[in-house]
Design a protein around this motif. Structure first.
Motif, PDB file in Angstrom:
ATOM      1  N   GLU A 152      -7.090  -3.298  -3.113  1.00 18.25           N
ATOM      2  CA  GLU A 152      -6.258  -2.232  -3.661  1.00 18.25           C
ATOM      3  C   GLU A 152      -7.158  -1.126  -4.198  1.00 18.25           C
ATOM      4  N   THR A 197      -1.258   1.961  -2.825  1.00 16.08           N
ATOM      5  CA  THR A 197      -1.605   0.691  -3.494  1.00 16.08           C
ATOM      6  C   THR A 197      -2.748   0.007  -2.762  1.00 16.08           C
ATOM      7  N   TYR A 198      -2.439  -0.468  -1.552  1.00 14.82           N
ATOM      8  CA  TYR A 198      -3.469  -1.124  -0.747  1.00 14.82           C
ATOM      9  C   TYR A 198      -4.332  -0.082  -0.036  1.00 14.82           C
TER      10      TYR A 198
END
Length: 301
Positions: A152, A197-198
């Motif tokens: 992340e 996010t990732y």
């Protein structure tokens, strides 16, 4: 297969629930549960009853059939059936000899290692920045496939040049150094792709993985296709880059205990396998007393 076993085999649903509970309590992953459950369900469907209701001779006949059917040198299906049944007996409070399960000796195979030139060839053959970064992170940080998929944005520390690997195998965290080359590429990638996010998101293989991280199948496809393009004919998998990372560190003179820590190995024995494949300069064995005399001579003592 699991749904079918739950429908057709009396008591399988409750057995499956106990298995999932006990695997979770022991700190094993969800993928471990799914793997064991699949093989246990296959055994149950083959006999039409719970595996714990079988007698040892039935199990021996079934395992023999699997062994003869297997075309893989490692006989992985056979082995994972045994592992699944072992774990089932353990969670049900039964001894291994309840079903007379065989012991399976661990194969002693050395890992495939890529040369530094082959690593460079892979990086040069990747047309997309995303794929170059994927390969670069797997190699330069010694990551497992699961670890690179779960990166992340908050795990990246560009100021300290570190990657925080969170709750990996064995529920352990660790930090590994980030290369300056990787950091430059990551900053460019983030500014263009705007992940939220990732770091790596979505692919065309599994709709459920969209916006939740790269799928395992997607990572494997990238590695295989780029190896083919780079003209590498070794049997390369995502873990090959991790093997190469550890081997090259040892060849560069990094202490094996530090390599163990960077890889996240629980025991030094897991790391020592790389001593068999790394190419170290042969140094003439000498007495340490000679070194003492040489040091004193230099200091005029």
């Amino acid at each position: 297969m699991l749904n079918r076993a739950c429908r057709e085999i009396t008591g399988f649903s409750s057995l499956l629930q106990r298995l999932e509970r006990n695997i979770s309590i022991l700190g094993r992953s969800q993928s471990t549960f799914k793997n064991y459950a699949r093989h246990i369900a296959s055994t149950a469907l083959h006999f039409g009853c719970l595996p714990t209701d079988l007698d040892p001779e039935q199990v021996k006949d079934y395992l023999y059939e699997l062994q003869q059917r297997s075309v893989m040198p490692s006989q992985s299906y056979f082995k994972h059936t045994v592992y699944g049944l072992r774990f089932l007996l353990r969670t049900e409070g039964l001894p291994y000899d309840y079903l007379a399960l065989p012991s399976i000796s661990k194969e002693k195979k050395l890992p495939v290692i890529l040369s530094r030139e082959e690593i460079w060839g892979m990086l040069q053959s990747a047309d997309l920045l995303k794929h170059r970064l994927l390969i670069g992170l797997l190699y330069s940080c010694g990551l497992r496939c699961m670890e690179v998929r779960r990166i992340e944005l908050k795990h990246l520390d560009f100021d300290r040049k570190l990657l925080h690997i969170v709750q990996s195998k064995g529920k352990k965290d660790r930090y590994v150094p980030l290369s300056d080359h990787i950091i430059r590429g990551l900053k460019t990638y983030i500014s263009v792709e705007h992940p939220t996010t990732y770091l790596f998101t979505g692919n065309s293989f599994n709709q459920k993985d969209l916006n939740t991280g790269y799928s395992q199948r997607g990572v494997q496809w990238v590695i295989k296709s780029i190896c083919k393009k780079a003209g590498i004919y070794k049997d390369v998998h995502t873990h090959t880059l991790r093997h190469s990372y550890a081997t090259h560190l040892l060849e560069d003179g990094v202490n094996i205990l530090l390599v163990q820590r960077l890889l996240g190995h629980s025991t030094i024995e897991s790391t020592m396998v790389y001593l068999h494949v790394c190419q170290l300069e042969n140094k003439k064995v000498h007495s340490p007393l000679d070194t003492v005399f040489e040091l004193c001579r230099r200091n005029g003592k």
